[in-house]
Design a protein around this motif. Structure first.
Motif: not given
Length: 169
Positions: A152, A156-157, A160-161, A168
């Motif tokens: 990923r 994308e991470t 999704s969060r 991040l």
């Protein structure tokens, strides 16, 4: 291992590597029926990779079927600007386990067997890999593909969060 350039309908330059050709037999009423099994890896060295298997009565037919199977199961993978993977990951297929770790620029592809073929044709230049659990060529290639499929990106991470990329880091 043999390399070949092939083109598909999308005009992508696919490169093919025959990882293994095995002579297999099946016992039938009249005796033994001989055929060949070819394990192939195809990739465009730009983040697209596929692993396929073909069985036929001759090697050329098995290779053609393997290429078709590999194209059918081809995937896209995220690469970093240093031609490595974004994060460490493990993959499994059957009893085979493959551990992939990003490495420093200039370290090259440190891997063995069919895992090396998969990583090179995917376009990855800096990576550490270790095959665990099995020496089966096909399962190790599929385990490497499984690990690459589960990669990923930061985008994308973060999506999704439901947070921004800056949070991040």
């Amino acid at each position: 291992m043999k390399k070949k350039n092939i083109k598909n309908k999308d005009e992508n330059n696919w490169e093919e590597k025959v990882v293994q050709v095995k002579r297999v037999t099946k016992v039938v009423k009249g005796g033994k029926k001989l055929s060949f099994r070819a394990v192939l890896v195809i990739g465009n060295e730009n983040g697209q990779i596929g692993v396929g298997v073909g069985k036929a009565n001759d090697v050329i037919g098995a290779v053609k079927k393997g290429v078709a199977d590999a194209k059918k199961h081809a995937i896209n993978i995220p690469l970093t600007k240093y031609l490595s993977i974004p994060h460490p990951i493990n993959g499994t297929a059957g009893a085979a386990k493959v551990m992939l770790r990003p490495s420093a620029t200039g370290s090259g592809v440190i891997a063995g067997g069919s895992t090396r073929a998969v990583l090179e044709l995917a376009g990855i230049k800096n990576i550490l890999a270790k095959q665990l659990g099995s020496n089966n060529t096909l399962n190790n290639a599929r385990a490497a593909l499984n690990a690459l499929r589960n990669l990923r990106t930061f985008e994308e991470t973060a999506k999704s969060r439901d947070i921004e990329i800056n949070e991040l880091y």
